[in-house]
Scaffold this motif. Structure first.
Motif, PDB file in Angstrom:
ATOM      1  N   VAL A  54       0.818  -1.224   0.000  1.00  0.00           N
ATOM      2  CA  VAL A  54       0.000   0.000   0.000  1.00  0.00           C
ATOM      3  C   VAL A  54       0.846   1.265   0.000  1.00  0.00           C
ATOM      4  CG1 VAL A  54      -1.877  -1.187   1.181  1.00  0.00           C
ATOM      5  CG2 VAL A  54      -0.194   0.078   2.533  1.00  0.00           C
ATOM      6  N   THR A  55       2.167   1.170   0.108  1.00  0.00           N
ATOM      7  CA  THR A  55       3.022   2.355   0.076  1.00  0.00           C
ATOM      8  C   THR A  55       4.091   2.171  -0.987  1.00  0.00           C
ATOM      9  OG1 THR A  55       4.520   1.482   1.779  1.00  0.00           O
ATOM     10  CG2 THR A  55       2.649   2.800   2.535  1.00  0.00           C
ATOM     11  N   GLY A  56       4.685   3.278  -1.396  1.00  0.00           N
ATOM     12  CA  GLY A  56       5.741   3.201  -2.395  1.00  0.00           C
ATOM     13  C   GLY A  56       6.011   4.554  -3.022  1.00  0.00           C
ATOM     14  N   ALA A  57       6.949   4.568  -3.981  1.00  0.00           N
ATOM     15  CA  ALA A  57       7.330   5.815  -4.642  1.00  0.00           C
ATOM     16  C   ALA A  57       6.180   6.379  -5.473  1.00  0.00           C
ATOM     17  CB  ALA A  57       8.556   5.575  -5.518  1.00  0.00           C
ATOM     18  N   TYR A  58       5.381   5.499  -6.080  1.00  0.00           N
ATOM     19  CA  TYR A  58       4.232   5.960  -6.856  1.00  0.00           C
ATOM     20  C   TYR A  58       3.161   6.439  -5.892  1.00  0.00           C
ATOM     21  CZ  TYR A  58       0.266   5.864 -10.079  1.00  0.00           C
ATOM     22  OH  TYR A  58      -0.836   6.200 -10.829  1.00  0.00           O
ATOM     23  N   HIS A  59       2.653   7.654  -6.109  1.00  0.00           N
ATOM     24  CA  HIS A  59       1.744   8.273  -5.153  1.00  0.00           C
ATOM     25  C   HIS A  59       0.371   7.614  -5.202  1.00  0.00           C
ATOM     26  CE1 HIS A  59      -0.054  11.214  -2.519  1.00  0.00           C
ATOM     27  NE2 HIS A  59      -0.971  11.513  -3.427  1.00  0.00           N
ATOM     28  N   LEU A  60       0.067   6.884  -4.155  1.00  0.00           N
ATOM     29  CA  LEU A  60      -1.255   6.313  -3.916  1.00  0.00           C
ATOM     30  C   LEU A  60      -1.485   6.318  -2.414  1.00  0.00           C
ATOM     31  CD1 LEU A  60      -1.697   3.095  -6.136  1.00  0.00           C
ATOM     32  CD2 LEU A  60      -3.159   5.121  -6.139  1.00  0.00           C
ATOM     33  N   THR A  61      -2.645   6.778  -1.983  1.00  0.00           N
ATOM     34  CA  THR A  61      -2.948   6.693  -0.563  1.00  0.00           C
ATOM     35  C   THR A  61      -3.168   5.235  -0.180  1.00  0.00           C
ATOM     36  OG1 THR A  61      -5.338   6.905  -0.852  1.00  0.00           O
ATOM     37  CG2 THR A  61      -4.052   8.948  -0.690  1.00  0.00           C
ATOM     38  N   PRO A  62      -2.968   4.880   1.082  1.00  0.00           N
ATOM     39  CA  PRO A  62      -3.217   3.489   1.494  1.00  0.00           C
ATOM     40  C   PRO A  62      -4.631   3.015   1.168  1.00  0.00           C
ATOM     41  CG  PRO A  62      -1.965   4.627   3.190  1.00  0.00           C
ATOM     42  CD  PRO A  62      -2.355   5.667   2.170  1.00  0.00           C
ATOM     43  N   VAL A  63      -5.616   3.903   1.289  1.00  0.00           N
ATOM     44  CA  VAL A  63      -6.996   3.516   0.985  1.00  0.00           C
ATOM     45  C   VAL A  63      -7.152   3.222  -0.504  1.00  0.00           C
ATOM     46  CG1 VAL A  63      -9.402   4.293   0.982  1.00  0.00           C
ATOM     47  CG2 VAL A  63      -7.911   4.810   2.939  1.00  0.00           C
ATOM     48  N   GLY A 211      21.392 -10.380  -6.440  1.00  0.00           N
ATOM     49  CA  GLY A 211      20.130 -10.786  -5.844  1.00  0.00           C
ATOM     50  C   GLY A 211      19.169  -9.625  -5.772  1.00  0.00           C
ATOM     51  N   SER A 212      18.102  -9.675  -6.552  1.00  0.00           N
ATOM     52  CA  SER A 212      17.203  -8.529  -6.630  1.00  0.00           C
ATOM     53  C   SER A 212      15.784  -8.990  -6.930  1.00  0.00           C
ATOM     54  CB  SER A 212      17.681  -7.552  -7.711  1.00  0.00           C
ATOM     55  OG  SER A 212      16.772  -6.485  -7.845  1.00  0.00           O
ATOM     56  N   LEU A 213      14.820  -8.250  -6.394  1.00  0.00           N
ATOM     57  CA  LEU A 213      13.397  -8.453  -6.688  1.00  0.00           C
ATOM     58  C   LEU A 213      12.814  -7.263  -7.442  1.00  0.00           C
ATOM     59  CD1 LEU A 213      12.335  -9.856  -3.185  1.00  0.00           C
ATOM     60  CD2 LEU A 213      12.507 -11.162  -5.303  1.00  0.00           C
ATOM     61  N   ASN A 214      13.676  -6.405  -7.962  1.00  0.00           N
ATOM     62  CA  ASN A 214      13.212  -5.161  -8.582  1.00  0.00           C
ATOM     63  C   ASN A 214      12.346  -5.409  -9.808  1.00  0.00           C
ATOM     64  OD1 ASN A 214      14.642  -3.847  -6.619  1.00  0.00           O
ATOM     65  ND2 ASN A 214      16.348  -3.272  -7.940  1.00  0.00           N
ATOM     66  N   VAL A 327      15.207   2.919   1.401  1.00  0.00           N
ATOM     67  CA  VAL A 327      16.391   3.607   1.935  1.00  0.00           C
ATOM     68  C   VAL A 327      16.877   4.699   0.993  1.00  0.00           C
ATOM     69  CG1 VAL A 327      18.828   3.304   2.505  1.00  0.00           C
ATOM     70  CG2 VAL A 327      17.139   1.701   3.382  1.00  0.00           C
ATOM     71  N   LEU A 328      16.949   4.410  -0.301  1.00  0.00           N
ATOM     72  CA  LEU A 328      17.423   5.384  -1.288  1.00  0.00           C
ATOM     73  C   LEU A 328      16.312   5.775  -2.258  1.00  0.00           C
ATOM     74  CD1 LEU A 328      20.952   3.909  -2.145  1.00  0.00           C
ATOM     75  CD2 LEU A 328      20.391   5.734  -0.530  1.00  0.00           C
ATOM     76  N   SER A 329      15.062   5.723  -1.801  1.00  0.00           N
ATOM     77  CA  SER A 329      13.920   6.043  -2.654  1.00  0.00           C
ATOM     78  C   SER A 329      14.097   7.422  -3.304  1.00  0.00           C
ATOM     79  CB  SER A 329      12.638   6.018  -1.822  1.00  0.00           C
ATOM     80  OG  SER A 329      11.519   6.279  -2.623  1.00  0.00           O
ATOM     81  N   PRO A 330      13.747   7.561  -4.610  1.00  0.00           N
ATOM     82  CA  PRO A 330      13.059   6.614  -5.482  1.00  0.00           C
ATOM     83  C   PRO A 330      13.949   5.549  -6.123  1.00  0.00           C
ATOM     84  CG  PRO A 330      13.450   8.626  -6.680  1.00  0.00           C
ATOM     85  CD  PRO A 330      13.972   8.854  -5.293  1.00  0.00           C
ATOM     86  N   PHE A 331      15.261   5.571  -5.852  1.00  0.00           N
ATOM     87  CA  PHE A 331      16.131   4.531  -6.385  1.00  0.00           C
ATOM     88  C   PHE A 331      15.984   3.266  -5.534  1.00  0.00           C
ATOM     89  CE2 PHE A 331      18.155   8.646  -7.277  1.00  0.00           C
ATOM     90  CZ  PHE A 331      18.202   8.585  -8.661  1.00  0.00           C
ATOM     91  N   GLN A 332      16.112   2.118  -6.181  1.00  0.00           N
ATOM     92  CA  GLN A 332      15.988   0.844  -5.490  1.00  0.00           C
ATOM     93  C   GLN A 332      17.289   0.077  -5.612  1.00  0.00           C
ATOM     94  OE1 GLN A 332      12.511  -1.341  -6.679  1.00  0.00           O
ATOM     95  NE2 GLN A 332      11.152   0.417  -6.502  1.00  0.00           N
TER      96      GLN A 332
END
Length: 366
Positions: A54-63, A211-214, A327-332
């Motif tokens: 529900v959270t992240g660099a892309y702007h979306l409210t949790p709802v 090792g990455s899940l990006n 940690v380094l958002s928006p970079f992963q």
């Protein structure tokens, strides 16, 4: 572990255990504190997973994110971000972490050594070698071909380690030493492959090797789900034999346990879990090493607990992946770098803790 009888014929339980009777399969003893730890770790892992979705660099409210997740509402971009990027990444982190946690518990039980994890004794490196060969030398590079390469590489490495260890008996110490030797050789092979490849291919391979899940998607999840659905329950059914192995070869042989057959079966399950984890997310170090020991200290179980290690592995990787994203958002950053840093700190803590324990003066009975 079986129940015993008193002189009066009544059954009794060891302290801290529950007995569950299974029709046609006898009874099963369950460690109460381990079950409580597994439940707590699972709840925390699910909460972290929900926070990641529900959270992240892309702007979306949790709802809005929850509505998109549950009802499928929102724009096409909202559904793509939540359903096609965040959700498969979260599921992959939970399943890969669970697979590595279970594999680490298996290897440490078989070797009777806290350093006997797949990344230390070479199976992760062997699986990575198979994946690198596909990426750098294969004509068609897809998630399926990389997965096939990692499985073959892990199986060949396991076979080589077992054959080396079998010469004087498949003991835990020989398994660890043989695995470390094979791992060193394969690590040099991996570096040589990277040095001889084109720069574009080397960059792709190096990113995968961290090792990455990006870039995870739904396609690589199907083989991961299938292997985990078979191998993790198989490892849980094998717990009794693993506990007997931890008592030592003489004791295990004395109760009629086939040592070589049990070790080969356990290693087959562990290699399958390690290979599918590497195929999905690349080599993720230290998680299989730390999860079983942390779970054992929390649950205070008499041996390495596969179930608690599975839950601990899932929790550690979902937390590490959340840190890799934020940690380094928006970079992963690759999640393998986070687990490597945490794993190094864990090893330091383990050395200090062990040194303090050995330095404590023992109390005399009098």
């Amino acid at each position: 572990m079986s129940t015993t009888r008193t002189r009066a014929g009544a059954r009794y339980l060891p302290p801290g255990y529950w007995c569950v009777r299974l029709p046609r399969f006898g009874s099963l003893l369950l460690h109460r504190r381990t079950l409580a730890v597994v439940a707590g770790l699972s709840v925390v892992a699910l909460l972290v997973a929900a926070l990641t979705v529900v959270t992240g660099a892309y702007h979306l409210t949790p709802v809005e994110a929850l509505r998109t997740l549950v009802l499928g509402t929102g724009s096409d971009l909202d559904r793509f971000i939540v359903l096609d990027q965040r959700l498969p990444r979260v599921l992959a982190a939970l399943l890969v972490g669970a697979a590595l946690g279970a594999a680490g518990a298996i290897f440490q039980s078989v070797s009777r050594n806290p350093l006997g994890s797949p990344d230390i004794i070479g199976f992760t490196t062997g699986a990575a070698t198979g994946g690198l060969l596909i990426i750098l030398l294969g004509g068609s590079v897809t998630s399926m071909t990389i997965g096939a390469g990692t499985i073959v590489g892990g199986a060949i490495t396991a076979l080589a380690v077992v054959l080396i260890s079998l010469r004087r008996g498949l003991s835990g110490d020989r398994l660890v030493l043989g695995g470390i030797a094979i791992s060193a050789i394969l690590a040099s092979v991996n570096d040589y492959l990277l040095s001889r490849s084109a720069i574009e291919e080397a960059e792709v391979a190096k990113a995968w090797q961290h090792g990455s899940l990006n870039a995870i998607s739904w396609q690589p999840l199907l083989p991961l789900v299938l292997v985990a659905a078979i191998a993790i329950p198989a490892s849980l059914l094998h717990v009794r034999n693993l506990r007997i192995l931890e008592l030592g070869d003489d004791t295990a042989a004395g109760v009629g346990l086939g040592l070589t057959r049990t070790r080969v079966t356990a290693l087959t399950i562990g290699v399958a879990l390690t290979a599918i984890a590497v195929a999905t997310a690349g080599p993720i170090g230290f998680l299989a090493l730390a999860a079983p020991q942390l779970a054992r200290r929390l649950s205070r179980s008499p041996g390495v607990s596969v179930l608690a290690s599975t839950a601990m592995g899932a929790l550690l990787l979902i937390i590490a992946d959340l840190a890799a994203q934020r940690v380094l958002s928006p970079f992963q950053i690759p999640v393998g770098l986070v687990t490597a840093a945490v794993g190094g700190a864990y090893l330091i803590w383990l050395l200090v803790f062990s040194r303090q324990q050995s330095a404590r003066p023992s109390r005399s009975p009098g």
